[in-house]
Design a protein around this motif. Structure first.
Motif, PDB file in Angstrom:
ATOM      1  N   TYR A  40       0.749  -1.099  -0.016  1.00 23.08           N
ATOM      2  CA  TYR A  40       0.120   0.108  -0.065  1.00 23.08           C
ATOM      3  C   TYR A  40       0.768   1.438   0.039  1.00 23.08           C
ATOM      4  CZ  TYR A  40      -4.275  -2.547   1.055  1.00 23.08           C
ATOM      5  OH  TYR A  40      -5.404  -3.399   1.136  1.00 23.08           O
TER       6      TYR A  40
ATOM      7  N   PHE B   2       3.478   0.637   2.815  1.00 18.08           N
ATOM      8  CA  PHE B   2       3.270  -0.342   3.751  1.00 18.08           C
ATOM      9  C   PHE B   2       3.278  -1.636   3.011  1.00 18.08           C
ATOM     10  CE2 PHE B   2       2.546   1.692   7.633  1.00 18.08           C
ATOM     11  CZ  PHE B   2       1.985   2.967   7.267  1.00 18.08           C
TER      12      PHE B   2
ATOM     13  N   GLY C  94       3.265  -4.060   8.027  1.00 19.89           N
ATOM     14  CA  GLY C  94       4.499  -3.550   8.637  1.00 19.89           C
ATOM     15  C   GLY C  94       4.363  -2.098   9.132  1.00 19.89           C
TER      16      GLY C  94
ATOM     17  N   GLY D  19       5.894   0.304   8.085  1.00 13.54           N
ATOM     18  CA  GLY D  19       6.049   1.233   6.891  1.00 13.54           C
ATOM     19  C   GLY D  19       7.456   1.845   6.446  1.00 13.54           C
TER      20      GLY D  19
ATOM     21  N   ARG E 139       3.546   6.041  12.819  1.00 13.54           N
ATOM     22  CA  ARG E 139       3.272   5.750  11.475  1.00 13.54           C
ATOM     23  C   ARG E 139       2.624   4.378  11.433  1.00 13.54           C
ATOM     24  NH1 ARG E 139       8.028   7.018   9.520  1.00 13.54           N
ATOM     25  NH2 ARG E 139       8.597   5.060   8.912  1.00 13.54           N
ATOM     26  N   GLY E 140       2.888   3.483  12.414  1.00  8.07           N
ATOM     27  CA  GLY E 140       2.449   2.059  12.124  1.00  8.07           C
ATOM     28  C   GLY E 140       0.832   2.071  12.006  1.00  8.07           C
ATOM     29  N   LEU E 141       0.479   1.107  11.526  1.00  5.54           N
ATOM     30  CA  LEU E 141      -1.118   0.725  11.631  1.00  5.54           C
ATOM     31  C   LEU E 141      -1.654   0.031  12.561  1.00  5.54           C
ATOM     32  CD1 LEU E 141      -1.773   0.722   7.742  1.00  5.54           C
ATOM     33  CD2 LEU E 141      -2.614   2.363   9.134  1.00  5.54           C
TER      34      LEU E 141
END
Lengths: 115, 116
Positions: free
Chosen positions: A37, A91, A106, A108, B42-44
């Motif tokens: 992504y 990502f 991950g 990113g 920043r991580g999801l």
């Protein structure tokens, strides 16, 4: 348990350089799916590509290419001749085969392309 | 075609106030629905996911809750916001459980929440 590692936190390149974003995954499933992504500064996540675990053929789409290697559990993403518009967070994600599965992302990689 | 709507786009709320973020999907039936949060790192982070009405799984224990009152509506709520709830909240959908895991998640445009 599933895990996705993007070891590169941030990459800076100059326009027209080639850049590779690394993605390493862990899973116990024999069938699984991998995704990339893109998240531009505006924030929305844009789906780029999906890869099945049983298809190791590399894929090219314009300046983008993806290298899937099951032997090393990697699914790397290369941008050729980078452009400023490629600046974004990228990502990598992993899904189990079931439709009700969640995606494991991950952390990113932020790519900064300067003119 | 399918579309996902998420609102509001931005929100500034004081600590201790309630929260309600709404997400709706059009053009599909029985979708799987997801709430993710993206903090400054920043991580999801997956917060909740739902495979059907009133079928909601929580991934992270916290002061947030989710509800799915209708097939294509997913709501994220809190009774009392904390400073740590600040972040970028993303709703997403993918085809329902009869589809395979090869379906990508499709994301809304997100809500940027600042708790002051």
């Amino acid at each position: 348990a599933q895990k996705v590692t993007q070891a590169q936190t941030e990459i800076s390149v100059v326009e027209k350089e080639d850049v590779t974003l690394d993605c390493v995954y862990e899973t116990r499933d024999t069938t699984y799916y991998l995704f990339w992504y893109k998240q531009p500064p505006s924030g929305e996540l844009v789906f780029l590509i999906r890869r099945n675990s049983f298809d190791e053929q590399n894929e090219i789409s314009g300046r983008y290419s993806w290298n899937f290697q099951k032997s090393t559990s990697s699914f790397n993403f290369t941008i050729t001749a980078s452009q400023v518009v490629d600046s974004a967070v990228y990502f990598c994600a992993l899904s189990a085969p079931q439709g009700y599965s969640t995606l494991t992302f991950g952390k990113g990689t932020m790519l900064l392309v300067s003119p | 075609s399918q579309t996902i709507h998420q609102w509001p786009a931005t929100l500034v709320q004081p600590v201790g106030s309630p929260l309600s973020l709404e997400c709706t999907v059009e053009g599909t039936s029985n979708p799987n629905l997801y709430w993710y949060r993206q903090a400054a790192g920043r991580g999801l982070q997956l917060l909740f996911y739902s495979i059907g009405i009133d079928q909601i799984s929580s991934e992270v224990p916290q002061n947030l809750s989710a509800s799915r009152p209708q097939d294509r509506q997913f709501i994220l709520s809190s009774k009392k916001l904390l400073l740590s709830d600040s972040g970028f909240y993303l709703c997403a959908w993918r085809p329902g459980k009869w589809a395979g895991g090869d379906s990508p998640l499709h994301f809304g445009n997100g809500t940027r929440l600042t708790v002051t």
